[in-house]
Design an enzyme around this catalytic site. Structure first.
Site, short mmCIF file in Angstrom:
data_model
loop_
_atom_site.label_atom_id
_atom_site.label_comp_id
_atom_site.label_asym_id
_atom_site.label_seq_id
_atom_site.Cartn_x
_atom_site.Cartn_y
_atom_site.Cartn_z
N GLY A 86 29.87 -7.55 -9.68
CA GLY A 86 30.42 -6.39 -10.49
C GLY A 86 29.61 -5.44 -11.17
N ILE B 244 29.32 -14.65 -5.18
CA ILE B 244 30.76 -14.41 -4.66
C ILE B 244 30.96 -12.83 -4.96
CG2 ILE B 244 33.19 -14.45 -5.34
CD1 ILE B 244 32.56 -17.25 -6.85
N ASP C 20 42.38 -3.96 -17.94
CA ASP C 20 41.86 -3.70 -16.55
C ASP C 20 42.58 -4.50 -15.62
OD1 ASP C 20 40.45 -2.50 -14.46
OD2 ASP C 20 38.51 -3.93 -14.66
N VAL D 30 28.76 -13.08 -10.05
CA VAL D 30 29.55 -14.15 -9.95
C VAL D 30 28.85 -14.99 -8.83
CG1 VAL D 30 31.62 -15.19 -9.97
CG2 VAL D 30 31.75 -12.89 -10.78
#
Lengths: 283, 425
Positions: B99, B96, B214, B104
């Site tokens: 990061g 997906i 965050d 992910v």
């Protein structure tokens, strides 16, 4: 206030612990648990670590032995890993080097004590031999520590949420109107800390353990609390009589008299087990 | 529990039955003392019982009562100690996103067939054992279970000790991507629903002593049923009193969403930093683009000063005590530009926004207070999540057909949603 549900050992996990399945006698497992927790406690004091981290480490330590046999890992390594992990969880991380040094000292002293004959000799002529800064002892212990931390996380499914009993004790003592008695507070607090050497925090919910600490305290100090069938004080705290009584049993067993022979045998076994555990972890 | 219990349960029950004869239904608090019945443990969990106490007992001679205080769940509700499962319980589908500290994946549970998101933690080159940030993330997710927080299912491990994956529910969209692809901004009624969901999630985390640190639109996931889920607790941590060794780091929160006290070097910030981010998200939902698109901290500060007017002794009494306050020169006083920037927002909406974007962290609105703000009680009312449109999911690899390809009547938001609905088929 929020309800947080922490894991506890299941009935089948309690009935046959992995160590017992591996042929380790229950009494030995009990003593090794207590000894491992004492090491964590002593290390915590030497490292000036906060009690919340020490208590969390001890509870994780007990949980671990419901999913792992003591033949697989040493109580020294797992204790060290638990303290290292708990320090992170409680936002007061410690340095690996310091933790390893402290455990090295404690284990050296323990083997010295086991080897010596008279109790006077036990404490007088112990000399700590520090490990060399770049020696293999350090790196071996460091690897063992990293493995232990990871194994604790993995075998507990990363559910390392721990609820400590202290806040609950304060509340309950207030409800019972006992906060003015300093001896009651101190003693009950002490029972809670001593109970950390027993597996109860992995077995019973916090209110039951706190009720047991209050029960032992008030019985010992001769304070009567409502105990008639229609209003029994522990029911106010959602504790079962049998459970409270069982926790009291676990705690009181810590204080039983031991003959020297018995003690020595146990400590000797602890040492061998510890050494064996280390090699197993290294592989 | 055994029959050796000193009290006879019947005795107790009869006393309670007598109480029941009164017209007034028993209040919940009085039921803290529990009935000692044999079935107590196997009975329904206490959380459900308040509802059943109010219903008249039709068949049973005695109404079901909570046997435990709600704060003391029965022993059976505590999960057993369960080791992590293997990552091979899942079948990998597609990546997906990557990061800063993990990849992910979308994956399928081999047993149940459910689609989940697997986040792989980067563990190599760790000098301090298991990284504390990953621990915080896992703990925060486990502690903050909530309708609007992405659900953590479990943590699984790979073959070696360096492979750890967090298994979460798969959510189709993130709000950031959604805002860039949708042709028209969210309606006010939709913004209210999203804000209520966000605020209740944030309130929930703060109640559990967790700071997210965050919050931003790319960390807000949204499913096709109009529900947003706060995700990515990679910077989250527990806070408390005292703060802990070394205080809190200033290296938190993506720049555009960073509160002024962090920019000025505060080491004892608290829940208010999340609320500032919520304010930025609120503005972004209205504007359909980030509020402060600054390149650096100095530029960000000047943008904030420009929009809100520079802080004064009245608006931020502790300003001068902040570590970096001396190093910056405040621009000359000028009135805030908030109204000009948001010309169509109602005055209640503008009030909420300015309370979220308040300089003084002490005076900034809390999540619980914000949930009660009049903005949410004025027309247009929050839209029911079920009435939200759905969109093709980029994360699931679904492609959107060009929405304006087909000849159509004047484009309105509703039409757009109808069109994109077909894309899912």
């Amino acid at each position: 206030m929020s309800i947080t549900i922490y894991p506890l050992a299941s009935l089948s996990q309690i009935e046959k612990t992995p160590s017992r399945e591996d042929g380790i006698p229950p009494e030995l497992e009990e003593d090794l648990r207590a000894y491992g927790c004492k090491l964590i406690h002593e290390a915590g004091i030497l490292l000036k670590q906060k009690q919340v981290a020490v208590a969390t480490a001890q509870i994780l330590f007990h949980r671990f032995w419901y999913v792992t046999s003591m033949k697989q890992f040493g109580i020294g390594d797992i204790g060290m890993g638990a303290l290292y992990l708990a320090s992170k969880l409680e936002e007061c991380p410690i340095r690996m080097r310091e933790l390893i040094n402290v455990y090295d000292l404690l284990l050296q002293r323990a083997s010295h004590t086991t080897g010596s004959t008279s109790s006077a000799q036990q404490y007088s002529d112990f000399k700590y031999v520090p490990m060399s800064y770049f020696g293999s002892t350090f790196y071996d212990l460091k690897d063992a520590l990293v493995v232990a931390e990871m194994q604790i996380l993995k075998r507990l499914g990363f559910n390392v949420h721990v609820v400590l009993p202290y806040g609950t004790l304060v509340n309950y003592l207030r409800v019972l109107g006992l906060t003015s008695r300093e001896d009651v507070c101190t003693r009950a607090w002490g029972y809670l800390n001593d109970a950390l050497q027993t597996p109860v925090y992995a077995l019973y919910p916090v209110p039951t353990i706190v009720s047991a600490a209050i029960m032992l305290t008030t019985r010992h100090l001769g304070i009567s609390l409502p105990s008639s069938p229609e209003n029994r004080w522990w029911e106010l705290f959602d504790a079962e009589w049998e459970d409270v009584w069982s926790v009291c049993g676990y705690i009181m067993r810590l204080y039983r008299e031991r003959d020297a022979e018995d003690q020595k045998r146990l400590w000797g076994t602890a040492e061998t087990l510890n050494a064996r555990g280390r090699t197993a972890a290294d592989i | 529990m055994s029959t050796s219990t000193p009290t006879t349960p019947t005795k107790k029950r009869s006393r309670w039955d007598a109480e029941d004869d009164d017209d007034e239904p028993p209040v919940q608090a009085s039921s803290k003392r529990r009935a000692k019945s044999k079935q107590a443990k196997s009975e329904t969990p206490p959380v459900q019982t308040p509802a059943s106490t109010s219903t008249p007992p039709p068949v049973r001679p005695e109404p079901i009562r909570p046997t435990h205080s709600v704060y003391v769940p029965p022993r059976t509700l505590h999960p057993a100690l369960t080791p992590s499962r293997s990552v091979y319980c899942y079948e990998r589908l597609n990546a997906i996103e990557e990061g800063s500290y993990g990849v992910v994946f979308r994956a399928r549970d081999k047993q149940t067939g459910e689609i989940v998101a697997l986040k792989k933690l980067k563990l190599d080159e760790e000098k301090h054992g298991f990284p504390i940030t990953a621990l915080r993330e896992i703990n925060a997710l486990m502690t903050c279970k909530h309708e609007n927080v992405v659900n953590i299912r479990e943590v699984v491990v790979g073959d070696t000790l360096t492979q750890v994956f967090i298994v979460m529910d798969f959510i189709e969209h993130d709000l950031k991507t959604l805002l860039t692809v949708m042709p028209s901004p969210f309606l006010q009624s939709e913004i209210k629903t999203l804000m209520l969901q966000l605020l209740s999630a944030v309130a929930h985390c703060h109640e559990r002593w967790i700071l997210h640190r965050d919050l931003k639109t790319s960390n807000l996931l949204m499913n096709n049923r109009g529900t947003i889920k706060v995700a990515d607790f990679g910077l989250a941590r527990r806070y408390g009193d005292p703060i802990g060794v070394g205080g809190l780091t200033q290296l938190v929160v993506t720049l555009w969403y960073r509160a002024p006290e962090i920019l000025l070097g505060a080491i004892t910030y608290s829940t208010a930093v999340d609320m500032w981010s919520v304010g930025c998200i609120f503005a972004e939902l209205i504007l359909k683009e980030p509020l402060f698109q600054a390149k650096g901290e100095i530029e960000l500060l000047s943008m904030i000063f420009k929009l809100l007017g520079p802080p004064t002794a009245a608006s931020w009494p502790n300003f001068q005590t902040l570590p970096l306050a001396k190093t910056i020169t405040l621009p000359p006083q000028q009135p805030p530009q908030l109204r000009q920037k948001f010309p169509y927002l109602t005055s209640a909406g503008l009030d909420l926004l300015s309370r979220l974007l308040t300089y003084d962290p002490e005076n900034r609105i809390s999540a619980t207070e914000a949930l009660q703000h009049p903005y949410f009680n004025e027309s247009p009312y929050p839209k029911h999540p079920d009435l939200f449109g759905s969109f093709p999911s980029a994360a699931a690899g679904e492609k959107r057909r060009k929405p304006f390809d087909s000849p159509s009547a004047p484009v309105r938001a509703a039409d757009h949603k109808l069109l994109t609905d077909f894309d899912d088929v």
